[in-house]
Each structure stands twice: as structure tokens, then as C-alpha cells.
Design a protein around this motif. Structure first.
Motif: not given
Length: 488
Positions: A156-159, A174, A236, A238-241, A243, A247
Motif C-alpha cells: 500500500q506504500n512501498s517506501k 520509512d 495510505m 500514494g507511494t510516490d517516494s 512526496s 508516512s
């Protein structure tokens, strides 16, 4: 290898790019899986020499095969071995495609153990046909409190990643907001963003993230499987690293001796009689999961029906089970790998609650313990397996029973064999973003006295595409060649 076998069992080509970083000769404290105190699985010296000779032979054959067998390939020599490798989020850039890569550095204590975040840049072949092998550059280093045995990213948030070390706790990070650290002796550890507690003994390898909800699953030496929800602790969106901001939500919960928030278990599940070595979620349910362990059992669990196993398959293999994966395309198929050198596929529709069940097929092609198995995200019947024999085998169970007349001695289902590593291949991961691309790592203790090898590769698409489509393309190429050569 006989030439007829080479036609079906394809092995890797020579690396096109090698890092200049020298390999260290210092031995590290732990190599791959730790042997148990009563472990009798070590081969005699003569058998170890025979296995090394087999690996060397495979490697020599590997170097002689034509580069056309790969669409891309890169080799990096590592100062320290990595026990785990995972792909992270994709970063969009103008002329190339870049993806995060998570690696561990397992040291001997002269410098701290680290979690490494790197960028893997793959050049678009359509823009530059000559430069299509990926480059890997270190982006950030996290000083890890102990060895990194396993890394898993949150879908759901790969960072956000979870790590297992030699302790009962699961550490959550994170990777974007953690500060970049310089790993020197005496440097303080990085502080995890979240700590998951609940194990009563060390939990070193068994770790999984749920694909549909922010749930974390773990297993350990306490013979238990532990489930957590981190829903209330993470953002939750986005997953844009790129941002900004953390998180993790500021919940106000504290804290423990590490000074970071901690989360207790949502459920603790008992049924194994020895160490739990690996766990996996059902791709379509946060309440269903499976586990394997040193008791040779495969267990299926349903959190809605209690804390005991819903199905227990006793003696799923003839030795300890090291790894398990649940097919993301077909919820009925479960893949297992073992110290008995085999990979097995189970259909849960054939399993019963009283422990009865046989695999739908047993794949035999490794000469040593299987350490990692994973289904391909690109084709439902394809999976990979890596082992202490230094090989990464790619299988297709749809081809079982369709014996190739050109390679009758090739193990059933095997259609590609990567032999570029010269020592135990401890982990690999299919890229979810770049089809048919794999990252793999090996521990080079026995072959060179220390260090490790990182390889990122993608087999030629002529190998996995439909045969009629490939033959048509080759015929077009043949006609093109004849046309060119016939011109004055």
C-alpha cells in the motif's frame, strides 16, 4: 551440459558491467541460514568439493553462452553479502525508468550492519539499443540495529519496509524520511519508525506483508505465527517516494527502550512444533495466510476461525521447509521449498483439516537446499527457485508432461537456469514494475572467502514468448538477412 540440454535449459551470459568495489576476505558472522545445534545436514568434505565443482562447471558454461540470451544483465561485486533484496517503488524520469532497490549489508562487526536503499536505472532500449543494462547507485544508508535477515515492502506504500533481525521484534522503516547515515564503527543505530512486538523468541526469516490491507505477518523460533495491523499508524496516500513528510501518523503512542512507537499483535497462532521459517498471505484475503517450518509442515490459517491451523499438512517435504509463496494469480496454488532440495506445488482444494494432502507436482532440479521460491507476477504458471547450489531455476508447471525431445534429460518444467552466481543464492525478487526482470543476491563465503554478488537480469523475450510467435519473428529476421546479403 550436453548440447541438447542447452537448447531447453538456458543459462546466463557473461556480466557486461562489474563494480570496481573489491571483495573483502573477512568472514562474516553468519552466512545464510544458521545451522541448528543438532544440524546433521552438513555434507562431508568430499560432497562439498563435489558441489563446488558442479557450481564451477555451471559457471564456466554460463560464461560461454551468447549474450543474446539476455535482454539485460548487470553484475555488481559487493563488499558485504546481502541476505535479502527487494524492489521498491518506481520513479519516473525523462529518458529512463528508475526503481528503488532495497538491500542488506551483513558485516562482521568492523562496521555496522545496514539497510541500503539504491536506485536502479534501466535505460529505455527503444531510445538506445546499445545501453540497456541497468545501473545501480546507492541512494541512502540506514544503520540497522543487528543483521538484516529479511526485507519486505508494504504494497500500500512501498517506501515503507519491514525488516527481520536476530531479535523477537519486527522493525518498520520509512525509507524516505529516515536520515542518510554513514556506517562507521561506533555510529549509533538508526531508530525504527515503528516496532512490532509479540514474539517470545527470535524471529529471523519468516516475514510477509499483506497485498490488500496494511497487515504484517511473522514467524519465529517461538514456533508461533504473529499477525499485526499497522492501519492506524501509517498514511495510505500514494507511494510516490518524492512526496514530502513522513508516512507515519503521530499517534502519541510510545514507547519502549528504543524510543519509538510499538504495536502489539492482532493475533498469535500456534500449531508448529519447531521454528517457523517462512509465511505468506493469501493474495485475496487479509485473514488467510500460510506458514512453513522446520517441523516439515505446511499450515494454512484463517484468523476468523481461531488461533489454530485451519489445515495442517504434515511432512509436506522430507526435511525442513525454508520458504513458501502463494500464487497471486490463482489462490489455490501454494509453492514450497525445502532442505530436501525440492520445490513442491500444493493445491489447497486437495488438502484436508486432518493433515492429508499431496503436492500436485514435485520439481527436482537443485542439488542443495532450496532457500527462496516466488511466483512470477507476469505469468501465472511460472515461478523461480534459488538454492545453496548457486542456481536460480525458472519453472513453468504448465509444461510438466510436455517433455522436450530436444532435451530429454532436463528436469520437467524447467525452462531457464541462471548460473551466474558462484555461491549459495540466498534471495531473489521478480520486479513488479519491469516484466520478467529479476534481482538476485549470493553470499560468496565459500567461493571467494567473503563478500557477495548482486545481479539484475532479464532473459531474452524469445525464451518465454509463445513458440509460434517466436518462430514467425525468426523467419522474418532470416528473410531480412537474406535480403541484405543478396544486395550488391
Amino acid at each position: 551440459m550436453e548440447s541438447e540440454e542447452a537448447a531447453a535449459t538456458v543459462q546466463a551470459t557473461r556480466p557486461r558491467r562489474v563494480s570496481r568495489t573489491p571483495v573483502t576476505a573477512i568472514l562474516t558472522k553468519k552466512r545464510g541460514r544458521k545451522p541448528k545445534k543438532n544440524d546433521e545436514s552438513h555434507s562431508p568434505f568430499s560432497q562439498q568439493q563435489s558441489q563446488k565443482a558442479t557450481v564451477d562447471d555451471k559457471y564456466s558454461q554460463w560464461k560461454t553462452l551468447l549474450p543474446i540470451l539476455y535482454d539485460s544483465f548487470v553484475n555488481h561485486t559487493l563488499v558485504w553479502p546481502s541476505l535479502s533484496c527487494r524492489w521498491g517503488p518506481q520513479l519516473e524520469q525523462a529518458a529512463s525508468k528508475t526503481q528503488r532497490l532495497y538491500l542488506s549489508e551483513q558485516t562482521n562487526g568492523s562496521v555496522p550492519n545496514t539497510l541500503v536503499i539504491a536506485n536502479c536505472e534501466s535505460v529505455n532500449r527503444q531510445l538506445n539499443e546499445e545501453a540497456h543494462s541497468p545501473t545501480v547507485k546507492k541512494y541512502k544508508t540506514i544503520i540497522h540495529p543487528g543483521e538484516v535477515n529479511r526485507i519486505r515492502e508494504l504494497p500500500q506504500n512501498s517506501k515503507i519496509v519491514a525488516t527481520h533481525t536476530d531479535s523477537p521484534d519486527v522493525l518498520i522503516w520509512d525509507t524516505e524520511t529516515q536520515p542518510d547515515r554513514y556506517a562507521v564503527l561506533g555510529a549509533p543505530h538508526s531508530r525504527p519508525d515503528l516496532l512490532l512486538t509479540g514474539h517470545q523468541d527470535n524471529a529471523e526469516f519468516a516475514l510477509a506483508m499483506c497485498p490488500i490491507e496494511p497487515f504484517v505477518l511473522s514467524g519465529g523460533k517461538d514456533k508461533s505465527v504473529v499477525l499485526w495491523s499497522i492501519q492506524d499508524h501509517i498514511a495510505m496516500a500514494g507511494t510516490d517516494s518524492k512526496s514530502p513528510g513522513s508516512s507515519f501518523k503521530q499517534t502519541g503512542e510510545g514507547s519502549n527502550k528504543t524510543g519509538c512507537p510499538s504495536v502489539g499483535p492482532r493475533g498469535v497462532y500456534h500449531g508448529h512444533e519447531d521454528t517457523v521459517e517462512d509465511v505468506a498471505f493469501c493474495p485475496s484475503s487479509a485473514q488467510e495466510f500460510c506458514s512453513v517450518g522446520d517441523d516439515s509442515c505446511l499450515m494454512l490459517w484463517d484468523a476468523r476461525t481461531g488461533t489454530g491451523p485451519a489445515i495442517k499438512v504434515e511432512k509436506a517435504h522430507d526435511a525442513d521447509l525454508h520458504c513458501v509463496d502463494w500464487n497471486p494469480h490463482d489462490n489455490n496454488l501454494i509453492l514450497t521449498g525445502s532442505a530436501d532440495n525440492t520445490v513442491r506445488v500444493f493445491d489447497r482444494r486437495n488438502l484436508t483439516s486432518n493433515g492429508v494432502g499431496s503436492p500436485i507436482y514435485k520439481f527436482e532440479g537443485h542439488k542443495a537446499a532450496v532457500l527462496c521460491v516466488q511466483w512470477s507476477p507476469d505469468k501465472s504458471s511460472v515461478f523461480g527457485s534459488s538454492a545453496e547450489d548457486g542456481l536460480l531455476n525458472i519453472w513453468d508447471y504448465d509444461t510438466v508432461g510436455k517433455k522436450s525431445e530436444r532435451a530429454p534429460k532436463t528436469p520437467a518444467g524447467l525452462f531457464f537456469q541462471h548460473a551466474g552466481h558462484r555461491d549459495k543464492l540466498v534471495d531473489f525478487h521478480w520486479s513488479p514494475m519491469d516484466p520478467w526482470t529479476i534481482v538476485s543476491v549470493s553470499d560468496n563465503c565459500e567461493s571467494s572467502g567473503g563478500g557477495g554478488t548482486l545481479q539484475i537480469w532479464r532473459m531474452s523475450d524469445l525464451i518465454y514468448r509463445p513458440e509460434d510467435e517466436v518462430l514467425t519473428e525468426l523467419e522474418k529476421f532470416k528473410s531480412h538477412v537474406f535480403t541484405c546479403t543478396s544486395k550488391p
